[in-house]
Design a protein around this motif. Sequence first.
Motif, PDB file in Angstrom:
ATOM      1  N   ARG A 107      -2.102  96.803 -29.470  1.00 47.39           N
ATOM      2  CA  ARG A 107      -0.971  97.647 -29.063  1.00 47.39           C
ATOM      3  C   ARG A 107       0.341  97.100 -29.609  1.00 47.39           C
ATOM      4  O   ARG A 107       0.668  95.937 -29.391  1.00 47.39           O
ATOM      5  CB  ARG A 107      -0.865  97.716 -27.546  1.00 47.39           C
ATOM      6  CG  ARG A 107      -1.840  98.644 -26.933  1.00 47.39           C
ATOM      7  CD  ARG A 107      -1.186 100.015 -26.711  1.00 47.39           C
ATOM      8  NE  ARG A 107      -2.204 100.941 -26.260  1.00 47.39           N
ATOM      9  CZ  ARG A 107      -2.537 102.024 -26.928  1.00 47.39           C
ATOM     10  NH1 ARG A 107      -1.943 102.346 -28.033  1.00 47.39           N
ATOM     11  NH2 ARG A 107      -3.476 102.806 -26.472  1.00 47.39           N
TER      12      ARG A 107
ATOM     13  N   GLU B 148      -4.040 101.246 -34.924  1.00 44.58           N
ATOM     14  CA  GLU B 148      -3.709 100.972 -33.526  1.00 44.58           C
ATOM     15  C   GLU B 148      -4.646 101.758 -32.601  1.00 44.58           C
ATOM     16  O   GLU B 148      -5.169 101.223 -31.622  1.00 44.58           O
ATOM     17  CB  GLU B 148      -2.248 101.323 -33.243  1.00 44.58           C
ATOM     18  CG  GLU B 148      -1.793 100.922 -31.855  1.00 44.58           C
ATOM     19  CD  GLU B 148      -0.327 101.230 -31.580  1.00 44.58           C
ATOM     20  OE1 GLU B 148       0.128 100.850 -30.490  1.00 44.58           O
ATOM     21  OE2 GLU B 148       0.355 101.853 -32.420  1.00 44.58           O
ATOM     22  N   LYS B 149      -4.886 103.014 -32.937  1.00 44.28           N
ATOM     23  CA  LYS B 149      -5.739 103.884 -32.107  1.00 44.28           C
ATOM     24  C   LYS B 149      -7.157 103.342 -31.985  1.00 44.28           C
ATOM     25  O   LYS B 149      -7.751 103.373 -30.898  1.00 44.28           O
ATOM     26  CB  LYS B 149      -5.764 105.296 -32.711  1.00 44.28           C
ATOM     27  CG  LYS B 149      -6.640 106.267 -31.968  1.00 44.28           C
ATOM     28  CD  LYS B 149      -6.635 107.627 -32.643  1.00 44.28           C
ATOM     29  CE  LYS B 149      -7.605 108.568 -31.952  1.00 44.28           C
ATOM     30  NZ  LYS B 149      -7.691 109.849 -32.626  1.00 44.28           N
TER      31      LYS B 149
ATOM     32  N   ARG C 176      -0.910 103.956 -37.381  1.00 49.97           N
ATOM     33  CA  ARG C 176      -1.245 104.626 -36.115  1.00 49.97           C
ATOM     34  C   ARG C 176      -2.760 104.625 -35.880  1.00 49.97           C
ATOM     35  O   ARG C 176      -3.235 104.380 -34.776  1.00 49.97           O
ATOM     36  CB  ARG C 176      -0.727 106.066 -36.115  1.00 49.97           C
ATOM     37  CG  ARG C 176       0.750 106.182 -35.942  1.00 49.97           C
ATOM     38  CD  ARG C 176       1.152 107.661 -35.812  1.00 49.97           C
ATOM     39  NE  ARG C 176       2.580 107.811 -35.938  1.00 49.97           N
ATOM     40  CZ  ARG C 176       3.193 108.545 -36.850  1.00 49.97           C
ATOM     41  NH1 ARG C 176       2.494 109.256 -37.720  1.00 49.97           N
ATOM     42  NH2 ARG C 176       4.509 108.620 -36.889  1.00 49.97           N
ATOM     43  N   TYR C 177      -3.485 104.932 -36.947  1.00 52.15           N
ATOM     44  CA  TYR C 177      -4.947 104.961 -36.852  1.00 52.15           C
ATOM     45  C   TYR C 177      -5.495 103.584 -36.479  1.00 52.15           C
ATOM     46  O   TYR C 177      -6.343 103.461 -35.593  1.00 52.15           O
ATOM     47  CB  TYR C 177      -5.549 105.447 -38.171  1.00 52.15           C
ATOM     48  CG  TYR C 177      -7.053 105.419 -38.202  1.00 52.15           C
ATOM     49  CD1 TYR C 177      -7.804 106.264 -37.391  1.00 52.15           C
ATOM     50  CD2 TYR C 177      -7.727 104.535 -39.032  1.00 52.15           C
ATOM     51  CE1 TYR C 177      -9.194 106.240 -37.413  1.00 52.15           C
ATOM     52  CE2 TYR C 177      -9.116 104.498 -39.063  1.00 52.15           C
ATOM     53  CZ  TYR C 177      -9.834 105.353 -38.252  1.00 52.15           C
ATOM     54  OH  TYR C 177     -11.204 105.310 -38.271  1.00 52.15           O
TER      55      TYR C 177
END
Length: 121
Positions: A33, A26-27, A23-24
């Motif tokens: 994405r 991707e963030k 998640r990190y």
Amino acid sequence: MYVSVYTPAEVVEETGFSIDTLRYYEKIGLLERVGRNAAGQRRFSQEDVGWLGTLRCLRDTGMPIAKMLRFAELVRAGDHTIPDRIKLLEEHDRQVREQIDKLAERQKYIHNKIGYYRSQL
């Protein structure tokens, strides 16, 4: 053509990264994405998993996130950045070689200590 997709759990198993790390990444844009299914759940492509393999190698060899982001930026910019990618990776390779050399020196010291302690038995 059939395209393989992976659930987050499968990607964790495959790459060794935690869900939070995925998640990190991707963030912050280290991982582009990630696609989602109709229910909104992340589905990783084979390309995503391959890219994560590259990131795993760079991270495991001590590349800072800022440099990993620079490398990702170069990759996404296209083939005209290949010379810059080579330069970045060669610099990292030199740093890895230095780490290996330092570890080899320290390992010799440890071997000497082991030898000394064995001689005391």
